[in-house]
Scaffold this motif. Structure first.
Motif, PDB file in Angstrom:
ATOM      1  N   PRO A 188      -3.036 -14.208   5.255  1.00  0.00           N
ATOM      2  CA  PRO A 188      -4.297 -13.512   5.539  1.00  0.00           C
ATOM      3  C   PRO A 188      -4.242 -12.017   5.300  1.00  0.00           C
ATOM      4  O   PRO A 188      -5.210 -11.435   4.794  1.00  0.00           O
ATOM      5  CB  PRO A 188      -4.540 -13.822   7.034  1.00  0.00           C
ATOM      6  CG  PRO A 188      -3.735 -15.030   7.320  1.00  0.00           C
ATOM      7  CD  PRO A 188      -2.535 -14.944   6.432  1.00  0.00           C
ATOM      8  N   LEU A 189      -3.114 -11.373   5.636  1.00  0.00           N
ATOM      9  CA  LEU A 189      -3.025  -9.931   5.443  1.00  0.00           C
ATOM     10  C   LEU A 189      -3.010  -9.561   3.969  1.00  0.00           C
ATOM     11  O   LEU A 189      -3.698  -8.611   3.548  1.00  0.00           O
ATOM     12  CB  LEU A 189      -1.770  -9.402   6.142  1.00  0.00           C
ATOM     13  CG  LEU A 189      -1.765  -9.484   7.673  1.00  0.00           C
ATOM     14  CD1 LEU A 189      -0.440  -8.971   8.233  1.00  0.00           C
ATOM     15  CD2 LEU A 189      -2.931  -8.702   8.254  1.00  0.00           C
ATOM     16  N   LEU A 190      -2.260 -10.309   3.174  1.00  0.00           N
ATOM     17  CA  LEU A 190      -2.240 -10.043   1.726  1.00  0.00           C
ATOM     18  C   LEU A 190      -3.606 -10.317   1.109  1.00  0.00           C
ATOM     19  O   LEU A 190      -4.080  -9.556   0.251  1.00  0.00           O
ATOM     20  CB  LEU A 190      -1.165 -10.891   1.059  1.00  0.00           C
ATOM     21  CG  LEU A 190       0.286 -10.526   1.381  1.00  0.00           C
ATOM     22  CD1 LEU A 190       1.241 -11.472   0.655  1.00  0.00           C
ATOM     23  CD2 LEU A 190       0.573  -9.079   0.991  1.00  0.00           C
ATOM     24  N   TRP A 191      -4.240 -11.406   1.559  1.00  0.00           N
ATOM     25  CA  TRP A 191      -5.582 -11.709   1.038  1.00  0.00           C
ATOM     26  C   TRP A 191      -6.553 -10.587   1.368  1.00  0.00           C
ATOM     27  O   TRP A 191      -7.351 -10.163   0.509  1.00  0.00           O
ATOM     28  CB  TRP A 191      -6.092 -13.022   1.647  1.00  0.00           C
ATOM     29  CG  TRP A 191      -7.567 -13.206   1.417  1.00  0.00           C
ATOM     30  CD1 TRP A 191      -8.175 -13.640   0.269  1.00  0.00           C
ATOM     31  CD2 TRP A 191      -8.623 -12.904   2.340  1.00  0.00           C
ATOM     32  NE1 TRP A 191      -9.543 -13.640   0.428  1.00  0.00           N
ATOM     33  CE2 TRP A 191      -9.843 -13.192   1.683  1.00  0.00           C
ATOM     34  CE3 TRP A 191      -8.656 -12.444   3.648  1.00  0.00           C
ATOM     35  CZ2 TRP A 191     -11.081 -13.025   2.308  1.00  0.00           C
ATOM     36  CZ3 TRP A 191      -9.882 -12.267   4.272  1.00  0.00           C
ATOM     37  CH2 TRP A 191     -11.069 -12.554   3.604  1.00  0.00           C
ATOM     38  N   LEU A 192      -6.497 -10.081   2.604  1.00  0.00           N
ATOM     39  CA  LEU A 192      -7.426  -9.029   3.017  1.00  0.00           C
ATOM     40  C   LEU A 192      -7.193  -7.748   2.215  1.00  0.00           C
ATOM     41  O   LEU A 192      -8.158  -7.115   1.752  1.00  0.00           O
ATOM     42  CB  LEU A 192      -7.262  -8.758   4.517  1.00  0.00           C
ATOM     43  CG  LEU A 192      -8.217  -7.727   5.130  1.00  0.00           C
ATOM     44  CD1 LEU A 192      -9.657  -8.167   4.955  1.00  0.00           C
ATOM     45  CD2 LEU A 192      -7.899  -7.519   6.602  1.00  0.00           C
ATOM     46  N   LEU A 193      -5.924  -7.372   2.023  1.00  0.00           N
ATOM     47  CA  LEU A 193      -5.635  -6.163   1.241  1.00  0.00           C
ATOM     48  C   LEU A 193      -6.090  -6.312  -0.206  1.00  0.00           C
ATOM     49  O   LEU A 193      -6.689  -5.389  -0.783  1.00  0.00           O
ATOM     50  CB  LEU A 193      -4.136  -5.857   1.300  1.00  0.00           C
ATOM     51  CG  LEU A 193      -3.609  -5.348   2.651  1.00  0.00           C
ATOM     52  CD1 LEU A 193      -2.091  -5.227   2.609  1.00  0.00           C
ATOM     53  CD2 LEU A 193      -4.241  -3.994   2.987  1.00  0.00           C
ATOM     54  N   GLN A 194      -5.823  -7.466  -0.813  1.00  0.00           N
ATOM     55  CA  GLN A 194      -6.261  -7.702  -2.187  1.00  0.00           C
ATOM     56  C   GLN A 194      -7.783  -7.688  -2.284  1.00  0.00           C
ATOM     57  O   GLN A 194      -8.356  -7.153  -3.244  1.00  0.00           O
ATOM     58  CB  GLN A 194      -5.713  -9.036  -2.684  1.00  0.00           C
ATOM     59  CG  GLN A 194      -4.206  -9.043  -2.876  1.00  0.00           C
ATOM     60  CD  GLN A 194      -3.669 -10.427  -3.183  1.00  0.00           C
ATOM     61  OE1 GLN A 194      -4.419 -11.398  -3.205  1.00  0.00           O
ATOM     62  NE2 GLN A 194      -2.356 -10.524  -3.400  1.00  0.00           N
ATOM     63  N   PHE A 195      -8.444  -8.249  -1.281  1.00  0.00           N
ATOM     64  CA  PHE A 195      -9.903  -8.308  -1.289  1.00  0.00           C
ATOM     65  C   PHE A 195     -10.490  -6.907  -1.177  1.00  0.00           C
ATOM     66  O   PHE A 195     -11.427  -6.546  -1.913  1.00  0.00           O
ATOM     67  CB  PHE A 195     -10.388  -9.193  -0.139  1.00  0.00           C
ATOM     68  CG  PHE A 195     -11.881  -9.313  -0.059  1.00  0.00           C
ATOM     69  CD1 PHE A 195     -12.548 -10.301  -0.768  1.00  0.00           C
ATOM     70  CD2 PHE A 195     -12.627  -8.441   0.732  1.00  0.00           C
ATOM     71  CE1 PHE A 195     -13.928 -10.404  -0.704  1.00  0.00           C
ATOM     72  CE2 PHE A 195     -14.008  -8.541   0.804  1.00  0.00           C
ATOM     73  CZ  PHE A 195     -14.654  -9.536   0.083  1.00  0.00           C
ATOM     74  N   LEU A 196      -9.969  -6.091  -0.259  1.00  0.00           N
ATOM     75  CA  LEU A 196     -10.551  -4.772  -0.016  1.00  0.00           C
ATOM     76  C   LEU A 196     -10.372  -3.834  -1.198  1.00  0.00           C
ATOM     77  O   LEU A 196     -11.246  -3.002  -1.480  1.00  0.00           O
ATOM     78  CB  LEU A 196      -9.918  -4.150   1.233  1.00  0.00           C
ATOM     79  CG  LEU A 196     -10.240  -4.828   2.574  1.00  0.00           C
ATOM     80  CD1 LEU A 196      -9.484  -4.142   3.703  1.00  0.00           C
ATOM     81  CD2 LEU A 196     -11.734  -4.817   2.854  1.00  0.00           C
ATOM     82  N   PHE A 197      -9.263  -3.939  -1.907  1.00  0.00           N
ATOM     83  CA  PHE A 197      -8.973  -2.999  -2.993  1.00  0.00           C
ATOM     84  C   PHE A 197      -9.021  -3.675  -4.357  1.00  0.00           C
ATOM     85  O   PHE A 197      -8.342  -3.246  -5.294  1.00  0.00           O
ATOM     86  CB  PHE A 197      -7.597  -2.359  -2.768  1.00  0.00           C
ATOM     87  CG  PHE A 197      -7.497  -1.628  -1.462  1.00  0.00           C
ATOM     88  CD1 PHE A 197      -8.074  -0.384  -1.311  1.00  0.00           C
ATOM     89  CD2 PHE A 197      -6.838  -2.195  -0.379  1.00  0.00           C
ATOM     90  CE1 PHE A 197      -7.987   0.303  -0.114  1.00  0.00           C
ATOM     91  CE2 PHE A 197      -6.737  -1.521   0.826  1.00  0.00           C
ATOM     92  CZ  PHE A 197      -7.323  -0.268   0.962  1.00  0.00           C
ATOM     93  N   GLN A 198      -9.859  -4.683  -4.470  1.00  0.00           N
ATOM     94  CA  GLN A 198      -9.914  -5.473  -5.704  1.00  0.00           C
ATOM     95  C   GLN A 198     -10.514  -4.707  -6.871  1.00  0.00           C
ATOM     96  O   GLN A 198     -10.091  -4.855  -8.011  1.00  0.00           O
ATOM     97  CB  GLN A 198     -10.707  -6.756  -5.440  1.00  0.00           C
ATOM     98  CG  GLN A 198     -10.639  -7.775  -6.551  1.00  0.00           C
ATOM     99  CD  GLN A 198     -11.277  -9.083  -6.131  1.00  0.00           C
ATOM    100  OE1 GLN A 198     -11.994  -9.154  -5.153  1.00  0.00           O
ATOM    101  NE2 GLN A 198     -11.003 -10.138  -6.877  1.00  0.00           N
ATOM    102  N   THR A 199     -11.523  -3.880  -6.606  1.00  0.00           N
ATOM    103  CA  THR A 199     -12.199  -3.153  -7.683  1.00  0.00           C
ATOM    104  C   THR A 199     -12.298  -1.671  -7.327  1.00  0.00           C
ATOM    105  O   THR A 199     -12.145  -1.276  -6.162  1.00  0.00           O
ATOM    106  CB  THR A 199     -13.622  -3.695  -7.920  1.00  0.00           C
ATOM    107  OG1 THR A 199     -14.420  -3.456  -6.750  1.00  0.00           O
ATOM    108  CG2 THR A 199     -13.584  -5.192  -8.214  1.00  0.00           C
TER     109      THR A 199
END
Length: 538
Positions: free
Chosen positions: A283-294
């Motif tokens: 979940p933490l990696l998913w959240l970080l990737q999601f927030l800084f995706q673009t």
């Protein structure tokens, strides 16, 4: 002027006040509008529910006046049973219609379950009021029993066995949450607000349990699971610490250290593994990737951080003014409190236009932070507990009569619910054209613009008061006018909005919600966006 739209007044007792009748008239206008749009057996159930809720609301009001209610409710308002009872049923009806139009049978059935659940929870609240009213109100019992019988008969022949079980599960959770949370949080809710808030939490908890048990079959969006887990996790955390601090002093350093340690244990040992089970990734990696995706998301996060800093500076500045003034009981004026509405509008509009999934997740994170800080303030957790008590006491109003300060959380919910509740699988194939294109903006229009302008202009320039209220005619008219201007600006800046000449429906929806704001004594930050969302989605 609108009383002829309502059923006859309930039996014996003090007459209904004009404000309650006016509020009921607006709610009935919304119900009839949705009924005329949907026009099926479920909308007839909604009409029957509204009629019985109107009668039972009077019984709740009398119980509150006499101090005979089972729990200690907020006393500065009426019970609010009618407007609260209709939110979930009407929301389910319009969701069903939209998903039916887009050819999505699964979410069409989901909308029916939402409507049936809302009706079941509302009927339970009605039965509770009638059960403790003495003498037994025979006429109201007959009306409520007839309406309930019609609703149960239609739903029995419309729902599958699994759907009936799901409705009963939510009802059972609602009953237990009522007993627990209304005891732990006295004077924080009216009966209507408790119905709306605890009914929503019960539904979310049941959905999370259901999806957790069928995780192999579930192919949901991770952001949906994130919202469900966060809401349920924060509620369970509050129940746990409320029970724990009955037996120990929460204001000591030992208790504070224990609070922070247990928060980490619950977060890392329960919430994160639960979310990992649902989304099948860290979940933490998913959240970080999601927030800084673009790159757009990075700019939005930086912009929102600046606005959050500005909001904190406003709080500190206003408290510094209070410290330098002679009176320590100084309260922030209405205009000062509305600064936060402007900041929230400035936060949400770019998110809606440029990146709604990011706004969805960011609002969920903010909700968790707000609730956590309220726990810290309420339990006096060191080192910030006493500081937060002093800072936030400046912004209290008459609705914060209980031990919890909830108005800022309601503001966040009112702005976010239109984002969270959009049935995204049913928004393809142009099903959110016309007035429905404004659904994500329902919170911005109703609370961020409408309520703010009505409050500022009404308190500074208003002279003609609506009968029986402190609200003014000038405030309501300027509120409607400001929302119309906002719709025009949305058309200019958001190329994805195409109203398709549905201007009359938009004007009528905005006007009805503005009239509801003038007469309701419930939490308008929560109620108004939901009613505008329902009308726009219809």
């Amino acid at each position: 002027m609108t009383r002829k739209c309502l059923p006859a007044a309930p039996e014996s007792g003090a007459p209904l006040s004009g404000t309650v009748l006016a509020e009921a008239a607006v709610v009935f206008a919304v119900v009839v509008s949705i009924h005329a749009t949907v026009w099926d057996r479920y909308s007839w159930c909604a009409v029957a529910l509204a009629v019985q809720a109107f009668y039972v609301q009077y019984k709740w009001d009398r119980l509150l006046q006499q101090g005979n209610a089972v729990f200690r409710f907020r006393m500065s308002a009426n019970s609010g049973l009618l407007p609260a009872s209709m939110v979930m049923p009407l929301l389910g009806l319009v969701m069903k219609e939209r998903c039916q139009a887009s050819g999505n049978p699964h979410f069409e059935r989901f909308g029916i379950v939402v409507a049936a659940t809302g009706m079941a929870v509302a009927l339970f609240s009605s039965v509770l009021a009638l059960g403790i009213t003495r003498p037994v109100p025979t006429n109201t019992c007959a009306i409520s029993g007839l309406a309930g019988g019609v609703i149960i008969y239609i739903m029995k022949h419309s729902l599958s066995v699994g759907e009936v079980i799901e409705v009963l599960e939510v009802l059972l959770i609602f009953v237990y949450l009522n007993m627990i949370l209304l005891y732990l949080m006295p004077r924080c809710f009216t009966p209507g607000e408790a119905l709306l808030v605890l009914g929503g939490i019960s539904f979310v908890l049941n959905q999370l349990i259901k999806r957790s048990l069928t995780v192999v079959e579930s192919q949901g969006d991770p952001v949906d699971f994130f919202l469900l887990v966060v809401v349920v996790g924060m509620v369970l955390m509050g129940i746990f610490f409320s029970t724990l601090f009955v037996f120990m002093d929460s204001g000591t350093w030992a208790s504070s250290i224990f609070f922070h340690l247990m928060t980490c244990v619950l977060g890392l040992g329960v919430v994160l593994p639960w979310l990992h089970w649902l989304i099948h990734r860290n979940p933490l990696l998913w959240l970080l990737q999601f927030l800084f995706q673009t790159e757009t998301r990075i700019y939005l996060l930086a912009y929102w951080s600046l606005l959050a800093t500005l909001a904190c500076l406003v709080v500190l500045y206003q408290n510094a003014k209070r410290s330098s003034s002679e009176s320590k009981k100084h309260q922030a004026p209405t205009i000062t409190r509305k600064y936060f509405h402007f900041i929230v509008v400035a936060t949400y509009i770019p998110g809606i236009i440029f990146d709604r999934p990011l706004l969805y997740v960011a609002a969920t994170v903010c909700l968790a932070v707000f609730i956590f800080l309220e726990y810290v303030r309420y339990f006096r957790i060191k080192p910030l507990g006493h500081t937060l008590r002093g800072l936030l006491s400046l912004f209290l109003d008459e609705r914060d009569s209980g031990p919890l300060i909830l108005t800022h959380i309601y503001l966040l919910l009112g702005m976010s619910l239109p984002i969270w509740l959009i049935p995204r699988p049913c928004t393809q194939k142009g099903s959110l054209g016309g007035a429905r294109a404004l659904v994500p903006y329902a919170g911005v229009l109703a609370v961020g613009v409408g309520d703010t302008v009505a409050s500022i202009f009404g308190s500074t320039m208003g002279e003609i008061h609506w009968p029986g209220t402190k609200k003014t005619f000038e405030g309501t008219v300027t509120s409607i006018f400001a929302q119309i201007i906002s719709v025009a600006l949305i058309l200019i800046f958001d190329s994805g909005v195409d109203l398709n000449y549905s201007y009359v429906w938009i004007l009528g929806s905005i006007s009805m919600v503005s009239l509801l704001e003038a007469y309701t004594t419930q939490i308008d930050n929560l109620l108004l966006p939901l009613y505008l969302l329902i009308l726009l989605m219809a």
